[in-house]
Write an enzyme that holds these catalytic residues in place. Structure first.
Site, PDB file in Angstrom:
ATOM      1  N   SER A 189      48.791  35.063  46.022  1.00  0.00           N
ATOM      2  CA  SER A 189      49.386  34.270  44.939  1.00  0.00           C
ATOM      3  C   SER A 189      50.645  33.583  45.431  1.00  0.00           C
ATOM      4  O   SER A 189      51.288  34.054  46.380  1.00  0.00           O
ATOM      5  CB  SER A 189      49.754  35.198  43.773  1.00  0.00           C
ATOM      6  OG  SER A 189      50.565  34.533  42.830  1.00  0.00           O
ATOM      7  N   TYR A 202      53.688  43.188  40.399  1.00  0.00           N
ATOM      8  CA  TYR A 202      52.571  42.303  40.760  1.00  0.00           C
ATOM      9  C   TYR A 202      52.921  41.462  41.991  1.00  0.00           C
ATOM     10  O   TYR A 202      52.140  41.375  42.948  1.00  0.00           O
ATOM     11  CB  TYR A 202      52.262  41.394  39.568  1.00  0.00           C
ATOM     12  CG  TYR A 202      51.261  40.297  39.841  1.00  0.00           C
ATOM     13  CD1 TYR A 202      49.896  40.544  39.769  1.00  0.00           C
ATOM     14  CD2 TYR A 202      51.676  39.001  40.161  1.00  0.00           C
ATOM     15  CE1 TYR A 202      48.970  39.540  40.005  1.00  0.00           C
ATOM     16  CE2 TYR A 202      50.764  37.993  40.409  1.00  0.00           C
ATOM     17  CZ  TYR A 202      49.413  38.261  40.331  1.00  0.00           C
ATOM     18  OH  TYR A 202      48.497  37.260  40.576  1.00  0.00           O
TER      19      TYR A 202
END
Ligand code: NAD
Ligand code: MG
Length: 297
Positions: A189, A202
């Site tokens: 990401s 995360y």
């Protein structure tokens, strides 16, 4: 210009969207999203770039994984989808799209936190598909929490378990069955490189995935297996309205990219197709950034 919900088409296209505030319990379902995401159901046209290949896609029921499943199948691959049992309605919707086009789809539901499931998932995929050429490590958990003071150890452990620990297990098993010319693609990401402070756990898993991708790529290359990553920016998927973002941030989700809008899952899938295909035969340990324009390494 932003649209009101009533003006939005059933599935969003490549226009800027302003999703209404909404919340689902985790994991969210595409079926309940407003607007639904575009996985390329109507738009993705394959060119046999993955003809005869066999792929396992974790998180293949929705979002980026669903778009990858549709693209891979239309490129001639056989696909197996792994997802949580509660996501069966989304998995069935993807399977319907693929089976309408005559593609064989295998369903391998289970919870990646459960070792008896994740220890056997690769073998199950091999049995279902008759072998394995591509593993897409795409399942992910993202829960927004404003402050470290409110972030529980339980959440941190679960996020690491699903996002990165399971990748070790699945990749270890995959290395033993993938042939030379096989491929592993990990979903990292933009958060790996530019973390949001409300996604502390995360983002840390995504940095770990980016790092893991490089060391695994080096090891796997000795077997002729290519390992790479895709780093999406803000993509409209069920992850976001199921506690992945603060609810008040949803109407402007992705508006801070250089293109000024969130991406749709169909816009990310071609990066996976490229990395999985023989056209990427000299691409190893790389990260393809698909983020609508953001500062990136
Ligand atoms: P999504 O909710 O559609 O997909 C995530 C999937 O992860 C779920 O469908 C579910 O099947 C799977 N999953 C979650 N917990 C699981 C568990 N315990 N066991 C088994 N499977 C589990 O959302 P998405 O955005 O398409 O996410 C796919 C990947 O893309 C994730 O790794 C996510 O971190 C990554 N990503 C998403 C964005 C974005 O903006 N949407 C940006 C960058 C990276
Ligand atoms: Mg899902």
């Amino acid at each position: 210009m932003s649209q009101t919900p009533s003006q939005q088409p059933e599935r969003a296209g490549k226009e800027r969207i302003s999703p209404p505030k909404q919340q689902q319990s985790e994991p969210g379902l595409d079926l309940k999203m407003q607007p639904k995401a575009d996985h390329g159901e109507r738009s993705y046209h394959g060119r046999e770039r993955l003809a005869g290949k066999r792929a396992l896609i974790t998180g293949g029921d929705s979002g980026i994984g669903a778009a990858v499943a549709i693209a891979f199948a239309r490129e001639g691959a056989k696909v197996a989808l792994a997802y949580l049992p509660s996501e069966e309605p989304d998995a069935q919707a993807v399977a319907t799209v693929l089976e309408d086009a005559g593609v064989e789809v295998h369903h391998l539901p289970g919870d990646l936190r459960d070792h008896s499931y994740r220890d056997t998932l690769i073998d199950e995929a091999v049995t279902a598909l008759g072998g394995l050429d591509i593993l897409v490590n795409n399942a992910g958990k993202q829960i927004s929490v404003e402050s470290l003071l409110e972030l529980s150890d339980e959440q941190v452990e679960e996020t690491f378990d699903v996002n990165i620990f399971a990748m070790f297990t699945l990749s270890r098993a995959a290395l033993q069955v993938l042939p030379a010319g096989g491929s592993i693609i990990n979903t990292t990401s933009i958060q790996a490189f530019d973390p949001s402070d409300h996604l502390m756990d995360y983002a840390a898993t995504k940095a770990a995935i980016s790092n893991f991708t490089k060391s695994l790529a080096s090891q796997a290359a000795q077997r002729g297996i290519r390992v790479n990553a895709v780093a999406p920016g803000p993509i409209w998927t069920p992850l976001q309205p199921s506690h992945g973002q603060p609810i008040e941030a949803l109407p402007e989700f992705g508006h801070d990219t250089w293109l000024g809008r969130a991406g749709q899952p169909v816009e990310v899938a071609p990066a996976y197709v490229f990395l999985a295909s023989d056209e990427a035969s000299y691409v190893v340990g790389a990260t393809v950034h698909v983020n609508g324009g953001k500062n990136q390494p």
